[in-house]
Design an enzyme around this catalytic site. Structure first.
Site, short mmCIF file in Angstrom:
data_model
loop_
_atom_site.label_atom_id
_atom_site.label_comp_id
_atom_site.label_asym_id
_atom_site.label_seq_id
_atom_site.Cartn_x
_atom_site.Cartn_y
_atom_site.Cartn_z
N ASP A 37 8.81 13.44 2.90
CA ASP A 37 8.27 12.13 2.49
C ASP A 37 8.81 11.81 1.10
OD1 ASP A 37 6.30 9.87 1.91
OD2 ASP A 37 5.45 10.59 3.78
N ASP A 63 14.06 10.92 0.98
CA ASP A 63 14.10 9.49 1.30
C ASP A 63 14.96 9.34 2.56
OD1 ASP A 63 14.62 6.77 1.50
OD2 ASP A 63 14.67 6.49 -0.68
N VAL A 64 14.38 8.81 3.63
CA VAL A 64 15.09 8.78 4.92
C VAL A 64 16.31 7.86 4.94
CG1 VAL A 64 13.11 9.48 6.35
CG2 VAL A 64 13.53 7.02 5.92
N ASN A 90 9.25 9.42 11.96
CA ASN A 90 8.00 8.67 11.81
C ASN A 90 7.99 7.74 10.60
OD1 ASN A 90 4.87 8.39 11.93
ND2 ASN A 90 5.29 9.28 9.90
N TYR A 155 9.93 -6.93 11.25
CA TYR A 155 9.43 -5.62 11.71
C TYR A 155 9.67 -5.48 13.22
CZ TYR A 155 5.87 -1.85 12.24
OH TYR A 155 5.20 -0.69 12.52
N LYS A 159 11.59 -2.38 15.18
CA LYS A 159 10.90 -1.55 16.18
C LYS A 159 11.48 -1.74 17.57
CE LYS A 159 8.32 0.59 13.27
NZ LYS A 159 8.51 2.04 13.06
N ILE A 188 -3.48 1.08 14.51
CA ILE A 188 -3.95 2.42 14.12
C ILE A 188 -4.39 2.36 12.68
CG2 ILE A 188 -3.36 4.87 14.06
CD1 ILE A 188 -3.09 3.47 16.88
N THR A 190 -4.39 3.31 9.43
CA THR A 190 -3.66 4.13 8.45
C THR A 190 -3.39 3.27 7.21
OG1 THR A 190 -1.38 3.48 8.96
CG2 THR A 190 -2.36 5.16 10.39
N1 LIG Z 1 -0.54 2.15 11.72
C1 LIG Z 1 -0.21 1.37 12.73
O1 LIG Z 1 -1.00 0.52 13.18
C2 LIG Z 1 1.16 1.51 13.36
C3 LIG Z 1 1.39 0.80 14.53
C4 LIG Z 1 2.64 0.89 15.13
C5 LIG Z 1 3.63 1.69 14.58
N2 LIG Z 1 3.40 2.35 13.42
C6 LIG Z 1 4.50 3.16 12.88
O2 LIG Z 1 4.06 4.49 12.68
C7 LIG Z 1 4.82 5.09 11.62
C8 LIG Z 1 3.87 5.74 10.62
O3 LIG Z 1 3.11 4.73 10.01
P1 LIG Z 1 1.64 4.93 9.42
O4 LIG Z 1 0.79 3.89 10.00
O5 LIG Z 1 1.23 6.35 9.50
O6 LIG Z 1 1.91 4.48 7.90
P2 LIG Z 1 1.69 5.20 6.49
O7 LIG Z 1 2.07 4.19 5.48
O8 LIG Z 1 0.33 5.83 6.44
O9 LIG Z 1 2.76 6.39 6.51
C9 LIG Z 1 4.13 6.16 6.42
C10 LIG Z 1 4.74 7.25 5.58
O10 LIG Z 1 6.16 7.01 5.51
C11 LIG Z 1 6.58 7.28 4.19
N3 LIG Z 1 7.80 6.58 3.85
C12 LIG Z 1 7.97 5.25 3.63
N4 LIG Z 1 9.24 5.00 3.27
C13 LIG Z 1 9.89 6.19 3.29
C14 LIG Z 1 11.22 6.59 3.01
N5 LIG Z 1 12.16 5.69 2.61
N6 LIG Z 1 11.54 7.90 3.14
C15 LIG Z 1 10.61 8.81 3.51
N7 LIG Z 1 9.33 8.50 3.76
C16 LIG Z 1 8.98 7.20 3.66
C17 LIG Z 1 5.42 6.81 3.33
O11 LIG Z 1 5.47 7.37 2.02
C18 LIG Z 1 4.21 7.26 4.14
O12 LIG Z 1 3.79 8.54 3.78
C19 LIG Z 1 5.68 3.98 11.03
O13 LIG Z 1 6.98 4.07 11.56
C20 LIG Z 1 4.99 2.72 11.51
O14 LIG Z 1 5.86 1.63 11.58
C21 LIG Z 1 2.18 2.28 12.80
#
Ligand SMILES: NC(=O)c1ccc[n+]([C@@H]2O[C@H](COP(=O)([O-])OP(=O)(O)OC[C@H]3O[C@@H](n4cnc5c(N)ncnc54)[C@H](O)[C@@H]3O)[C@@H](O)[C@H]2O)c1
Length: 266
Positions: A37, A63-64, A90, A155, A159, A188, A190
């Site tokens: 992360d 950083d991804v 993720n 977005y 996706k 979700i 988060t």
């Molecule tokens: N929460 C929802 O409702 C939901 C719905 C559909 C899809 N998603 C997808 O699920 C995945 C996880 O999301 P989440 O809800 O847990 O969000 P979150 O913000 O809690 O977690 C995302 C994590 O990614 C990290 N991150 C961001 N940019 C980064 C980078 N450049 N390099 C490395 N790490 C990085 C952040 O620091 C964070 O810890 C994402 O791809 C999101 O698009 C989430």
């Protein structure tokens, strides 16, 4: 217990939300987990929790969007744990905004994290997985990768893009027994939602779910209104699906979409 016993996994964005739950779940089921992360303190804390529970994990700042960093993460994983079996792509961000006013730099930032990050991780995971005789790559798409949402069109593009990327790579590497699947969460609970502080104004039909005058969407209120099951999902609900795709229970599943959305797409 032991559903991914002794497999080696990398979970990007593992410091928070779905990634955090996934890292903890895979470790509980016997995997050695590399949590990566850009939120280092939070990522280290996830690894500390895994170790306290008797699991094996390592945190790497990563950083991804950075290809050199990806090469380093894969090398460190192999040096530490001897190989790579599971990659959970993720890490992701949501940068909402109406398209007519959407700045090109914002578009590029979103593409970089949500698409370049997935491309780079997948690219560099192939060779080590081939050496193991196969592997499982799991890509976090979204319900927003299956249908459009006002305020989230950029977005949607990322996706939807990774959804089809998963299918292409699945077919390209099926002969090597590398399985590639996408996961499609609905709403979700988060921190990603609280980070999207400008979502409500660009989502005219959702403004009813933001407290008056506030920019932030109330996730519970939205989920209660729009998810047939009547509530927001938890990160664990998604981690449970990822665990299945990571394990050999899904050995015949590749190029598929696992939708976990409380019935929203039904
Ligand atoms: N929460 C929802 O409702 C939901 C719905 C559909 C899809 N998603 C997808 O699920 C995945 C996880 O999301 P989440 O809800 O847990 O969000 P979150 O913000 O809690 O977690 C995302 C994590 O990614 C990290 N991150 C961001 N940019 C980064 C980078 N450049 N390099 C490395 N790490 C990085 C952040 O620091 C964070 O810890 C994402 O791809 C999101 O698009 C989430």
């Amino acid at each position: 217990m032991g559903r991914v016993q002794d497999k080696v996994a990398i979970v990007t964005g593992g410091a928070s939300g779905i990634g955090e739950s996934t890292a903890i779940t895979l470790a509980r089921e016997g995997a050695k987990v590399v949590v990566t992360d850009i939120q280092d303190k939070e990522g280290e804390a996830v690894v500390a929790r895994i170790r306290e529970a008797g699991g094996d994990a390592l945190y790497l700042s990563h950083d991804v969007v950075d290809e050199t960093a990806w090469i380093g993460v894969i090398e460190k994983t192999i040096d530490t744990y001897g190989g790579l079996d599971i990659l959970v792509n993720n890490a992701g961000i949501g940068l909402p905004g109406a398209i007519k006013d959407y700045p090109l730099e914002r578009w590029r930032e979103l593409m970089a994290v949500n698409m370049d990050g997935v491309f780079l991780g997948t690219k560099h995971a192939i060779e080590p997985m081939e050496k193991r005789g196969g592997g499982s790559i799991i890509i976090l798409s979204s319900l927003a990768g299956l249908r459009g949402s006002p305020g989230l069109a950029a977005y949607n593009a990322t996706k939807g893009g990774v959804r089809l990327f998963a299918k292409g790579v699945a077919r390209e590497h099926a002969a090597s027994q590398i399985r590639v699947n996408s996961v499609h969460p609905g709403i979700i609970d988060t921190p990603i939602w609280t980070k999207m502080d400008d979502l409500a104004p660009s989502m005219p039909d959702a403004s009813q779910f933001a407290p008056e005058g506030a920019n932030k969407i109330d996730v519970d209120a939205v989920a209660t209104a729009v998810a047939p099951l009547g509530y927001a999902g938890s990160p664990q609900d998604i981690a449970n699906g990822i665990l299945f795709l990571a394990s050999d229970e899904s050995r015949y599943v590749t190029g598929s979409e696992l939708v976990i959305d409380g019935g929203m797409s039904a």
